[in-house]
Design a protein around this motif. Structure first.
Motif, PDB file in Angstrom:
ATOM      1  N   ASP A   1       7.453   3.485   8.168  1.00  0.00           N
ATOM      2  CA  ASP A   1       8.248   2.695   9.113  1.00  0.00           C
ATOM      3  C   ASP A   1       7.491   1.494   9.673  1.00  0.00           C
ATOM      4  N   LEU A   2       6.232   1.325   9.251  1.00  0.00           N
ATOM      5  CA  LEU A   2       5.478   0.142   9.681  1.00  0.00           C
ATOM      6  C   LEU A   2       5.597  -1.006   8.685  1.00  0.00           C
ATOM      7  N   SER A   3       6.388  -0.807   7.609  1.00  0.00           N
ATOM      8  CA  SER A   3       6.692  -1.911   6.700  1.00  0.00           C
ATOM      9  C   SER A   3       7.569  -2.911   7.434  1.00  0.00           C
TER      10      SER A   3
ATOM     11  N   THR B   1       0.855  -1.187   0.000  1.00  0.00           N
ATOM     12  CA  THR B   1       0.000   0.000   0.000  1.00  0.00           C
ATOM     13  C   THR B   1       0.893   1.239   0.000  1.00  0.00           C
ATOM     14  N   VAL B   2       0.287   2.399   0.031  1.00  0.00           N
ATOM     15  CA  VAL B   2       1.048   3.652   0.025  1.00  0.00           C
ATOM     16  C   VAL B   2       0.885   4.343   1.370  1.00  0.00           C
ATOM     17  N   VAL B   3       1.851   5.204   1.682  1.00  0.00           N
ATOM     18  CA  VAL B   3       1.814   5.957   2.933  1.00  0.00           C
ATOM     19  C   VAL B   3       0.496   6.733   3.047  1.00  0.00           C
ATOM     20  N   GLY B   4      -0.107   6.709   4.232  1.00  0.00           N
ATOM     21  CA  GLY B   4      -1.352   7.434   4.467  1.00  0.00           C
ATOM     22  C   GLY B   4      -2.603   6.607   4.252  1.00  0.00           C
ATOM     23  N   SER B   5      -2.457   5.400   3.679  1.00  0.00           N
ATOM     24  CA  SER B   5      -3.622   4.542   3.453  1.00  0.00           C
ATOM     25  C   SER B   5      -4.019   3.846   4.754  1.00  0.00           C
TER      26      SER B   5
ATOM     27  N   PRO C   1      -4.653 -14.875  21.489  1.00  0.00           N
ATOM     28  CA  PRO C   1      -3.991 -14.518  20.236  1.00  0.00           C
ATOM     29  C   PRO C   1      -3.132 -13.266  20.416  1.00  0.00           C
ATOM     30  N   GLN C   2      -2.177 -13.067  19.535  1.00  0.00           N
ATOM     31  CA  GLN C   2      -1.350 -11.872  19.596  1.00  0.00           C
ATOM     32  C   GLN C   2      -0.831 -11.527  18.197  1.00  0.00           C
ATOM     33  N   TRP C   3      -0.521 -10.263  18.012  1.00  0.00           N
ATOM     34  CA  TRP C   3       0.156  -9.786  16.809  1.00  0.00           C
ATOM     35  C   TRP C   3       1.575  -9.375  17.196  1.00  0.00           C
ATOM     36  N   GLN C   4       2.543  -9.766  16.339  1.00  0.00           N
ATOM     37  CA  GLN C   4       3.929  -9.383  16.525  1.00  0.00           C
ATOM     38  C   GLN C   4       4.446  -8.717  15.257  1.00  0.00           C
ATOM     39  N   PHE C   5       5.507  -7.946  15.383  1.00  0.00           N
ATOM     40  CA  PHE C   5       6.034  -7.175  14.254  1.00  0.00           C
ATOM     41  C   PHE C   5       7.560  -7.170  14.301  1.00  0.00           C
ATOM     42  N   LYS C   6       8.161  -7.257  13.109  1.00  0.00           N
ATOM     43  CA  LYS C   6       9.602  -7.011  12.995  1.00  0.00           C
ATOM     44  C   LYS C   6       9.827  -6.237  11.710  1.00  0.00           C
ATOM     45  N   SER C   7      10.750  -5.313  11.755  1.00  0.00           N
ATOM     46  CA  SER C   7      10.947  -4.410  10.617  1.00  0.00           C
ATOM     47  C   SER C   7      11.703  -5.062   9.482  1.00  0.00           C
ATOM     48  N   SER C   8      12.566  -6.043   9.769  1.00  0.00           N
ATOM     49  CA  SER C   8      13.309  -6.729   8.709  1.00  0.00           C
ATOM     50  C   SER C   8      13.738  -8.092   9.209  1.00  0.00           C
ATOM     51  N   ALA C   9      14.132  -8.963   8.257  1.00  0.00           N
ATOM     52  CA  ALA C   9      14.555 -10.313   8.618  1.00  0.00           C
ATOM     53  C   ALA C   9      15.725 -10.242   9.585  1.00  0.00           C
TER      54      ALA C   9
END
Length: 398
Positions: free
Chosen positions: A92-94, A24-28, A45-53
């Motif tokens: 930065d949420l990618s 998607t694009v920024v702001g969407s 349940p939970q959601w986890q995030f990492k910015s890169s491998a």
């Protein structure tokens, strides 16, 4: 990922469908959908995030608790819905998906086809990729390939591993290989991409009771079994014409057979718009069910009254429709047998030939029952000289 009593459990043990990679694009606004088959009270349940491998995983939600106000939860958690909503998304949420160059796709194939599930990585470095398989939700997760080592000879690897290509190839696929396939790294199993493989087998038609030989007015139930949990319609056909259309979950068709159904050919066809015709061009049972409907003799005669003049010939014709074919048939007059044939021929009629004649036939049905049928005709023999004699006497007395 979710926890059960504090212990981490692999998603595919309860997951209906993992979230999909999203661009998607920024702001969407972004929504990542995730839902579970069955969340018990001790399931969180939970959601986890990492910015890169290679970066550490960061928890962003646990149950209904949101640990970062950039995120929101949507869906009804009591129904297993646990969707992550990100309004006005920032760059930065990618994350996470940078590990994968290509991810496997849900695939539908017919038994005997060749299947390839593609998975490739941007930079494997010294990491080891793996394929895992789960036949059904909640079932065991089995490692089938780790690196270049294949644990089950039903599977093969394709692609150049030095370029990150780690494609799973399944020749001559069998129905029991339907299930969920995960592509991930051995040291990072929680970051995986899944594909659902559905292997369709051809419908199998059955009839209850377990015989195609029945009697007139018997109630029978046809069943049509299809492997694969797909939505769609089951269409029942009689001699190629549609007679019933129902949801595929209703795989039975119940009907009362009549003698007109003798020799009729029954089959079922599966119809689903999500299954392209080139994948499954003729999703019907390999053979028709041909019904043998047995019934007693139906006797018919050429008229209920036959009138002849004395001296003329008379033909009494009897037509019999029976399944099985009538074992015996005859003509009687009163209690006297006058002919064992279907046609009773009187070459020169006399007044004594007048009267009621009966054609009778019998057969034996598959269950040993004897069945009979009969029909009667009245033969009238007129006197040839009745009218001339009366006329002569009348002229004499004049």
């Amino acid at each position: 990922m979710f926890t059960e009593g504090g212990e981490k459990v692999h998603l595919n043990q309860v997951l209906k469908k993992p979230p999909s990679d999203t661009e998607t694009v920024v702001g969407s606004n972004v929504q990542l959908k995730c839902s579970f088959n069955n969340l018990l009270e001790n399931h969180t349940p939970q959601w986890q995030f990492k910015s890169s491998a290679g970066d550490p995983l960061v928890e962003i939600t646990i149950g209904s608790q949101i640990l970062n106000d950039k995120y929101q939860l949507t869906g009804d958690i009591s129904n297993g819905e646990y969707h992550l909503f990100i309004p006005n998304v920032a760059q930065d949420l990618s994350g996470a998906s940078s590990l994968f160059k290509e991810t496997p796709s849900d695939t539908i194939k017919v038994v005997g086809s060749n299947v390839q599930l593609n998975c490739s990585f941007n930079d494997l470095k010294s990491q080891t990729p793996q394929w895992q398989f789960q036949r059904s939700p909640g079932g065991p997760i089995v490692e089938i390939v780790v690196g270049s080592e294949i644990y089950d000879n039903k599977y093969h690897l394709r692609g150049d591993l030095s370029k990150g290509e780690f494609h799973l190839f399944i020749p001559n696929v069998a129905q029991d290989l339907s299930g969920t396939y995960d592509c991930s790294l051995l040291d990072l199993p929680e970051d995986y991409r899944s594909a659902e493989l559905t292997v369709l087998d051809f419908p199998k038609c059955r009839v209850r009771p377990q015989s195609t030989v029945v009697s007139d007015k018997d109630v029978v139930t046809f069943t049509c079994h299809i492997n694969g949990n797909l939505l769609g319609d089951l269409v029942w056909l009689r001699n190629g014409e549609e007679i019933s259309r129902r949801n595929a979950k209703t795989n039975e068709y119940r009907t009362t057979l009549k003698k007109a159904d003798n020799g009729a050919r029954y089959n079922c066809r599966y119809e689903n718009q999500s299954v392209p015709s080139h994948i499954w061009p003729n999703p019907s049972c390999s053979e028709d069910i041909i019904m043998d409907v047995q019934y007693g003799p139906d006797v018919k005669i050429n008229g209920s009254v036959i009138v002849v003049t004395e001296g003329e010939s008379a033909f009494l014709d009897c037509v019999i429709d029976a399944n099985p074919v009538a074992e015996s048939h005859n003509w009687t007059k009163g209690d006297i047998l006058v002919s064992p044939n279907l046609t009773h021929y009187i070459g020169r009629t006399k007044r004594d030939d007048a009267g009621v004649y009966e054609c009778r036939a019998s057969n034996t049905l598959y269950d040993g029952t004897s069945a009979t049928g009969n029909e009667t005709v009245f033969l009238v023999v007129e006197c040839e000289f009745t009218v001339p004699v009366i006329f002569s006497l009348f002229m004499y007395y004049l």
